[in-house]
Design a protein around this motif. Sequence first.
Motif, PDB file in Angstrom:
ATOM      1  N   TYR A  99       0.843  -1.205   0.000  1.00  0.00           N
ATOM      2  CA  TYR A  99       0.000   0.000   0.000  1.00  0.00           C
ATOM      3  C   TYR A  99       0.870   1.244   0.000  1.00  0.00           C
ATOM      4  CZ  TYR A  99      -3.777   3.203   1.175  1.00  0.00           C
ATOM      5  OH  TYR A  99      -4.673   4.225   1.138  1.00  0.00           O
ATOM      6  N   ASN A 107       0.898   3.759  -3.098  1.00  0.00           N
ATOM      7  CA  ASN A 107       0.450   5.107  -2.769  1.00  0.00           C
ATOM      8  C   ASN A 107       1.533   6.130  -3.115  1.00  0.00           C
ATOM      9  OD1 ASN A 107      -2.100   6.021  -1.625  1.00  0.00           O
ATOM     10  ND2 ASN A 107      -0.866   7.008  -0.044  1.00  0.00           N
ATOM     11  N   SER A 123      -4.435   9.339  -3.927  1.00  0.00           N
ATOM     12  CA  SER A 123      -4.166   8.239  -2.996  1.00  0.00           C
ATOM     13  C   SER A 123      -4.775   6.961  -3.538  1.00  0.00           C
ATOM     14  CB  SER A 123      -4.743   8.543  -1.610  1.00  0.00           C
ATOM     15  OG  SER A 123      -6.162   8.390  -1.611  1.00  0.00           O
TER      16      SER A 123
END
Length: 343
Positions: free
Chosen positions: A39, A43, A292
């Motif tokens: 992640y 991101n 994001s």
Amino acid sequence: MAARDARDGRGGRSKGFKVAGLALAGALLLGFAAVGWTYWHLNGNINSVDIEGALGDDRPARPATVPSPSASPVPTGALNILVLGSDSRSGEENRELGGGDSGGARSDTAMVVHLDAGRTAATVVSIPRDTLVDRPSCPLESGDSTREASNAMFNTAYELGGPVCAVKTVESFTGVRMDHYIEIDFSGFAKLVDALGGVTVTTDVDIDDDKSHLYLDAGTHHLDGTEALGLARTRYGLAGGSDLARIELQQNLVKALLEQIATTDLLTDPPRLYQVADAVTGSLTTDTGLDSLGELTGLGRSLGGLAADDVRTVTMPVDPAPWDPNRVIAHEPDAGDLWESLR
């Protein structure tokens, strides 16, 4: 002795369960760490530009919106997104694929993606790069501004003022508020197609283009990422070197890519899912409203009911410029009517 053996057996099983439990706990910790790293990595891949902050209130009004049903877990309102294809993330990969050098960036592909309320239908409007427009003054990061210009080629807005000027110019001549901005670069597009296993397209004409390095006979072809990018960029191998003919190829490619995504079960193939996600996020520049992984995922989830057949592709109606046959101007009132339908 039997009692000791029984106790030793229980102790052995207990020790075995303990070791297995520790191993499972370790695996879970590693798994959570991997998910966390993934992640964080995905991101961090995304670049963003503060369009809202740069343009302020000097923009078309937002349309009145109808709140999403309370039972809906994702947004369902109408949305307009300016999507650009560019070589702005300059580097060796982009140069090898035909991109620019570190001295500048180009935007050869521009599409306004309109998502209808309910997100069950979409209209993709291609804007020819050779369209002559009145380019407004745009703010620059330095604090200066670009000059206004009449009858300027549309793609000079991005070249001179980047994403902010591209958005402001589109809003200026369409009167349509761009809710979001998404830019994908050459190498990222090629990686995405490769991660999906290629894409199948059909061309009605032979393509022989030394500039895009693409040579195809008319017919159906399964293209890898480099070939698909060549198809999106080819122009001089088409009749008359027409940008409008290139746009038609791009629109067919977009639909073929949507169909490829729809038929690829990424959720059952985590390595490929990661490869696709890494390719997408690693090549994106967005506005701060989509910068994001959570926001991009939310947008994707809201399109869960959208199929390739629900996407209509059109080109902004244009005419040859009377003073320059190599440039085009908006054909009115058709162009205005089209933009009005997206407000």
